[in-house]
Design a protein around this motif. Structure first.
Motif, mmCIF file in Angstrom:
data_model
loop_
_atom_site.group_PDB
_atom_site.id
_atom_site.type_symbol
_atom_site.label_atom_id
_atom_site.label_comp_id
_atom_site.label_asym_id
_atom_site.label_seq_id
_atom_site.Cartn_x
_atom_site.Cartn_y
_atom_site.Cartn_z
ATOM 1 N N PHE A 1 0.818 -1.211 0.000
ATOM 2 C CA PHE A 1 0.000 0.000 0.000
ATOM 3 C C PHE A 1 0.854 1.264 0.000
ATOM 4 O O PHE A 1 0.586 2.217 -0.732
ATOM 5 C CB PHE A 1 -0.953 -0.011 1.186
ATOM 6 N N SER A 2 1.890 1.289 0.841
ATOM 7 C CA SER A 2 2.747 2.484 0.880
ATOM 8 C C SER A 2 3.462 2.687 -0.452
ATOM 9 O O SER A 2 3.719 3.817 -0.867
ATOM 10 C CB SER A 2 3.775 2.361 2.012
ATOM 11 N N GLU A 3 3.766 1.584 -1.157
ATOM 12 C CA GLU A 3 4.405 1.711 -2.471
ATOM 13 C C GLU A 3 3.435 2.293 -3.493
ATOM 14 O O GLU A 3 3.833 3.064 -4.374
ATOM 15 C CB GLU A 3 4.895 0.333 -2.935
ATOM 16 N N LEU A 4 2.158 1.934 -3.387
ATOM 17 C CA LEU A 4 1.152 2.517 -4.276
ATOM 18 C C LEU A 4 1.068 4.028 -4.081
ATOM 19 O O LEU A 4 0.894 4.783 -5.039
ATOM 20 C CB LEU A 4 -0.220 1.886 -4.008
ATOM 21 N N ILE A 5 1.182 4.450 -2.823
ATOM 22 C CA ILE A 5 1.124 5.884 -2.525
ATOM 23 C C ILE A 5 2.359 6.586 -3.091
ATOM 24 O O ILE A 5 2.266 7.656 -3.698
ATOM 25 C CB ILE A 5 1.013 6.100 -1.008
ATOM 26 N N ARG A 6 3.513 5.972 -2.920
ATOM 27 C CA ARG A 6 4.769 6.610 -3.352
ATOM 28 C C ARG A 6 4.851 6.717 -4.864
ATOM 29 O O ARG A 6 5.319 7.734 -5.404
ATOM 30 C CB ARG A 6 5.956 5.807 -2.826
#
Length: 280
Positions: free
Chosen positions: A89-94
């Motif tokens: 999820f954090s990679e999707l945001i980044r």
């Protein structure tokens, strides 16, 4: 039904991706099963020196292995269906992938939660079935205090295992949602593993001395202790008679499930309200 079909597509695509690298898939399965066998060996050693986990708790060897099997049932489902998505999820945001997810004509939380399945994580589920079967067989055939679960206890067991999965998912999605505010929250994922370790043991061992505050906090505030303890208790011990305290714990597990889902949904939507896209 549309969501069921979408999930089926996600599951098939994940299986195709895993089967593309069969050797890696087999190694991951063997690694999971090896970890399970080491845990079984560890507790077999412990039971050479004690009759139960915790004094006067009733969790003797067979009942405790049912408890362990319940832990693997719930954790393997969480790790197979939710953990890979929470980690990404954090990679999707980044990278801006969340922008595209928000444009899809489907609920964003559903899409974020189920788009990838780690099939190799279900190896522990199969190992749990074997261990539960052996433990139940020994419970039913032993000479002293034999126990055969009733049909009602099996139905309640499955129901509350599902409740446990939902509580674990709710906790995970709350921690994932904080990525929107923090950008990167790897430490919070470590925190998830730390607090879920408390769910791996009977709650009676915490309810005394300095462990009482931990018992209260992880039962009523962050209810990870009810995740495994309630279904395991319903299957491993006679369903009747039960004390009022035990039935209250069962009722609290249902309430905690509803509250967990509601709170996690609120946190996720609140976090999405703060999202400004990767380009802003």
């Amino acid at each position: 039904m549309r969501y069921v079909r979408v999930f089926g597509t996600f599951a098939r695509n994940s299986l195709v991706r895993d089967m593309t690298f069969r050797a890696n898939f087999v190694i991951e399965c063997l690694s999971s099963i090896g970890w399970t066998l080491m845990n079984v060996g560890f507790y077999l050693i412990i039971f050479q020196f004690t009759g139960s986990i915790g004094a006067d708790t009733g969790w003797d060897r067979e009942r405790f292995f049912l408890f362990l099997a319940t832990t693997w049932f719930i954790n393997s489902i969480v790790q197979a269906f939710f953990m890979p998505n929470a980690e990404e999820f954090s990679e999707l945001i980044r990278t801006g992938g969340l922008d595209f997810a928000l444009l899809k004509p489907i609920d964003t939380q559903f899409l974020i939660s189920f788009r990838r399945v780690s099939w190799s994580s279900l190896a522990n589920f199969l190992a749990g079935l074997v261990i539960a079967g052996v433990a139940l067989s020994r419970l039913a055939t032993r000479e002293v205090d034999p126990h055969i679960p009733t049909a009602m206890s099996v139905v309640l067991y499955v129901l509350f295992c599902m409740c446990g999965v939902v509580i674990m998912y709710s906790l995970m999605i709350c921690l994932s949602a904080t990525s929107i505010w923090l950008g990167r929250n790897q430490t919070l994922y470590n925190f998830w593993f730390y607090i879920t370790n408390f769910s791996r043991y009977p709650m009676e061992i915490y309810n005394r001395g300095w462990g009482t505050p931990m018992y209260g906090f992880f039962t009523f505030v962050v209810p990870v202790l009810v995740v495994v303890n309630v279904p395991a208790r319903l299957l491993a011990k006679p369903i009747d008679p039960r004390t009022n305290e035990e039935w209250m714990l069962v009722g609290w597990a249902l309430i905690a499930t509803v509250l967990s889902v509601t709170f996690s949904r609120w946190v996720f939507r609140r976090a999405l309200g703060s999202y400004r896209s990767a380009s802003s």
